[in-house]
Design a protein around this motif. Structure first.
Motif, short mmCIF file in Angstrom:
data_model
loop_
_atom_site.label_atom_id
_atom_site.label_comp_id
_atom_site.label_asym_id
_atom_site.label_seq_id
_atom_site.Cartn_x
_atom_site.Cartn_y
_atom_site.Cartn_z
N THR A 42 41.72 45.27 38.48
CA THR A 42 40.49 44.53 38.22
C THR A 42 40.66 43.07 38.60
O THR A 42 41.77 42.59 38.83
N VAL A 43 39.53 42.38 38.65
CA VAL A 43 39.51 40.93 38.81
C VAL A 43 38.55 40.38 37.77
O VAL A 43 37.50 40.98 37.51
N ALA A 44 38.91 39.28 37.15
CA ALA A 44 38.07 38.71 36.11
C ALA A 44 36.76 38.21 36.71
O ALA A 44 36.70 37.77 37.87
N GLU A 45 35.70 38.30 35.92
CA GLU A 45 34.39 37.82 36.36
C GLU A 45 34.48 36.37 36.82
O GLU A 45 35.15 35.55 36.21
N ARG A 46 33.82 36.08 37.93
CA ARG A 46 33.77 34.76 38.55
C ARG A 46 35.07 34.34 39.22
O ARG A 46 35.14 33.27 39.81
N GLU A 47 36.11 35.16 39.09
CA GLU A 47 37.39 34.81 39.71
C GLU A 47 37.42 35.32 41.15
O GLU A 47 38.37 35.99 41.59
N VAL A 48 36.38 34.98 41.90
CA VAL A 48 36.24 35.46 43.27
C VAL A 48 36.97 34.50 44.20
O VAL A 48 36.74 33.28 44.13
N PRO A 49 37.84 34.98 45.08
CA PRO A 49 38.54 34.08 46.00
C PRO A 49 37.57 33.32 46.89
O PRO A 49 36.50 33.81 47.24
N VAL A 50 37.95 32.11 47.24
CA VAL A 50 37.15 31.27 48.13
C VAL A 50 37.67 31.46 49.55
O VAL A 50 38.87 31.32 49.80
N ARG A 51 36.78 31.77 50.47
CA ARG A 51 37.17 31.95 51.86
C ARG A 51 36.98 30.64 52.62
O ARG A 51 35.91 30.03 52.57
N SER A 199 33.67 37.23 30.58
CA SER A 199 33.21 38.28 29.66
C SER A 199 33.20 39.66 30.30
O SER A 199 32.76 40.62 29.67
N ARG A 200 33.66 39.76 31.54
CA ARG A 200 33.67 41.06 32.20
C ARG A 200 34.90 41.17 33.10
O ARG A 200 35.40 40.17 33.62
N LEU A 201 35.36 42.40 33.30
CA LEU A 201 36.38 42.73 34.28
C LEU A 201 35.71 43.55 35.38
O LEU A 201 35.02 44.53 35.09
N LEU A 202 35.91 43.17 36.62
CA LEU A 202 35.30 43.85 37.76
C LEU A 202 36.38 44.66 38.48
O LEU A 202 37.44 44.13 38.82
N LEU A 203 36.12 45.95 38.69
CA LEU A 203 37.09 46.80 39.35
C LEU A 203 37.16 46.48 40.84
O LEU A 203 36.13 46.31 41.50
N ALA A 227 36.01 46.44 24.46
CA ALA A 227 35.62 46.75 25.84
C ALA A 227 34.61 47.88 25.86
O ALA A 227 34.66 48.80 25.04
N ALA A 228 33.69 47.80 26.81
CA ALA A 228 32.69 48.85 27.02
C ALA A 228 32.39 48.94 28.51
O ALA A 228 32.30 47.92 29.20
N VAL A 229 32.23 50.17 29.00
CA VAL A 229 31.94 50.38 30.41
C VAL A 229 30.47 50.08 30.68
O VAL A 229 29.58 50.68 30.07
N GLU A 230 30.22 49.15 31.59
CA GLU A 230 28.85 48.85 32.01
C GLU A 230 28.40 49.80 33.11
O GLU A 230 27.29 50.33 33.08
N ASP A 231 29.25 49.97 34.10
CA ASP A 231 29.00 50.86 35.23
C ASP A 231 30.33 51.10 35.91
O ASP A 231 31.36 50.56 35.48
N PRO A 232 30.37 51.91 36.98
CA PRO A 232 31.68 52.19 37.61
C PRO A 232 32.41 50.95 38.12
O PRO A 232 33.62 51.05 38.40
N GLY A 233 31.74 49.82 38.22
CA GLY A 233 32.40 48.64 38.76
C GLY A 233 32.64 47.53 37.78
O GLY A 233 33.18 46.48 38.16
N ALA A 234 32.27 47.68 36.50
CA ALA A 234 32.39 46.57 35.56
C ALA A 234 32.67 47.06 34.15
O ALA A 234 32.16 48.10 33.72
N ILE A 235 33.50 46.28 33.44
CA ILE A 235 33.81 46.53 32.04
C ILE A 235 33.48 45.28 31.25
O ILE A 235 34.01 44.20 31.54
N ALA A 236 32.57 45.39 30.28
CA ALA A 236 32.18 44.24 29.47
C ALA A 236 33.21 44.00 28.37
O ALA A 236 33.70 44.94 27.75
#
Length: 354
Positions: A42-51, A199-203, A227-236
């Protein structure tokens, strides 16, 4: 009556005890061999690499750079060299420049948003002209931006490295791309996300089964309802008020789960290497491609033709790949055969050609 222990019996008992000990030691490793840390899935919410991207020049080539002489060929390279020299108060007419030792390149990189000024990172270098090879070249200091015309966040420079794997095996290699480990230097802090607001983990690869296992592991180890599954790509995540978020996120990241394995067959389109899981079985099928015919598990009589390839019923993907390699099938043929097997349902897996 006391039993008599012969040397043979003592040796057999010792070997049995040693084997049992090895099995006992190996069992936990086997059981956890497929378990992966949550932080690697997973990657933490908003922890998106900068290109970051930039345009620069590679110098010091041995005549393998852009072909430009007297204003013909790679004109952009000539103008770049003219502008570079002008910055050092050196004026050279463009028609007098020969740039066979210089190549214009694009420089790209991915940087963590939490990297601070002074941090280093790897950059990728790719030719944008008609250079034959970048081997032996050095990237001139190049500014890197997040978008064209934007603020300069970093610079890149250094000698270019290339993989020797293909050349060592006698395969054709592409020498118009390379990398510079630690060649990027962050000059200014990037816009950073709010770490305490995560507040979320993104797969990294969305999968419902993997997301459910991660949420279950978090609730079991950290606390129910976290933790709770939001959808296949995110865990709240519902972290407790006043808790140390950094330590909680670190603990969550170290948890280990067994992710769902996707059925995939990966084929290297250059050398024909086939990578697949060991449990993929190929169903009965007949595939004709060019002068070659592959028969899997069929009772058809053998023809003895040079291009006739036969594999026994219940064969695995590895068996089929080995049979194709045995007849020196080219990589394009191997890829086409597996694509055909997938399309008719003989393989229940995704085929990826790289």
């Amino acid at each position: 009556m006391r039993a008599v222990t012969t040397p043979r019996r003592r040796h057999l008992a010792a070997a049995t005890a040693l084997l049992a000990g090895c099995v006992a030691l190996a069992s936990p490793a086997v059981a956890t061999a497929q378990e992966i840390r949550v932080r690697d899935l997973t990657v933490a919410e908003r922890e998106v690499p900068v290109r970051l991207v930039g345009y620069g020049l590679v110098v010091g080539l041995d005549g393998t750079g852009d072909r430009a002489l007297g204003g013909y060929g790679a004109g952009h390279t000539v103008r770049s060299v003219v502008n570079l020299l002008r910055n050092f108060s050196i004026e050279v007419p463009a028609e007098k420049l020969r740039t066979r030792n210089v190549a214009a390149v694009l420089v790209t990189a991915e940087v963590s948003p939490y990297l601070r000024a002074g941090g280093r990172f790897e950059v990728q270098v790719s030719s944008v002209g008609d250079a034959v090879s970048l081997r032996g070249g050095v990237l001139w200091m190049t500014p890197l931006v997040a978008e064209a015309g934007g603020e300069v966040y970093a610079t890149a420079q250094g000698p270019i490295l290339m993989s020797e794997g293909g050349a060592a095996r006698g395969l054709a290699t592409v020498e118009t791309t390379g990398r510079i480990p630690s060649g990027g230097l962050l000059a200014a802090d990037l816009p950073r996300p709010d770490f305490t607001g995560i507040s979320r983990l993104l797969l990294r690869e969305p999968n419902l089964g993997t997301a459910a296992r991660i949420a279950e592991a978090i609730n079991r180890q950290v606390g129910p309802g976290i933790a709770a599954v939001e959808d296949p790509g995110a865990i709240a995540l519902r972290l407790p008020e006043g808790a140390d978020h950094a330590n909680l996120l670190m603990s969550i990241g170290e948890l280990r789960v067994s992710p769902d394995r996707r059925a995939q067959i990966i084929i290297d389109g250059r050398d024909g290497t086939v990578v697949a899981g060991g449990d993929l079985v190929v169903g009965e099928a007949v595939v004709s491609h060019g002068v070659m015919t592959l028969t899997v598990g069929s009772t058809l009589p053998e023809t003895g033709a040079p291009g006739d390839v036969r594999v026994a019923p219940g064969a695995s993907v590895q068996d089929v790949a080995a049979a194709l390699h045995a007849v020196a099938a080219p990589p394009t043929t191997i890829a086409a055969v597996f694509e055909s097997l997938r399309s008719i349902g003989a393989i229940a897996a995704e085929v990826i050609v790289r």
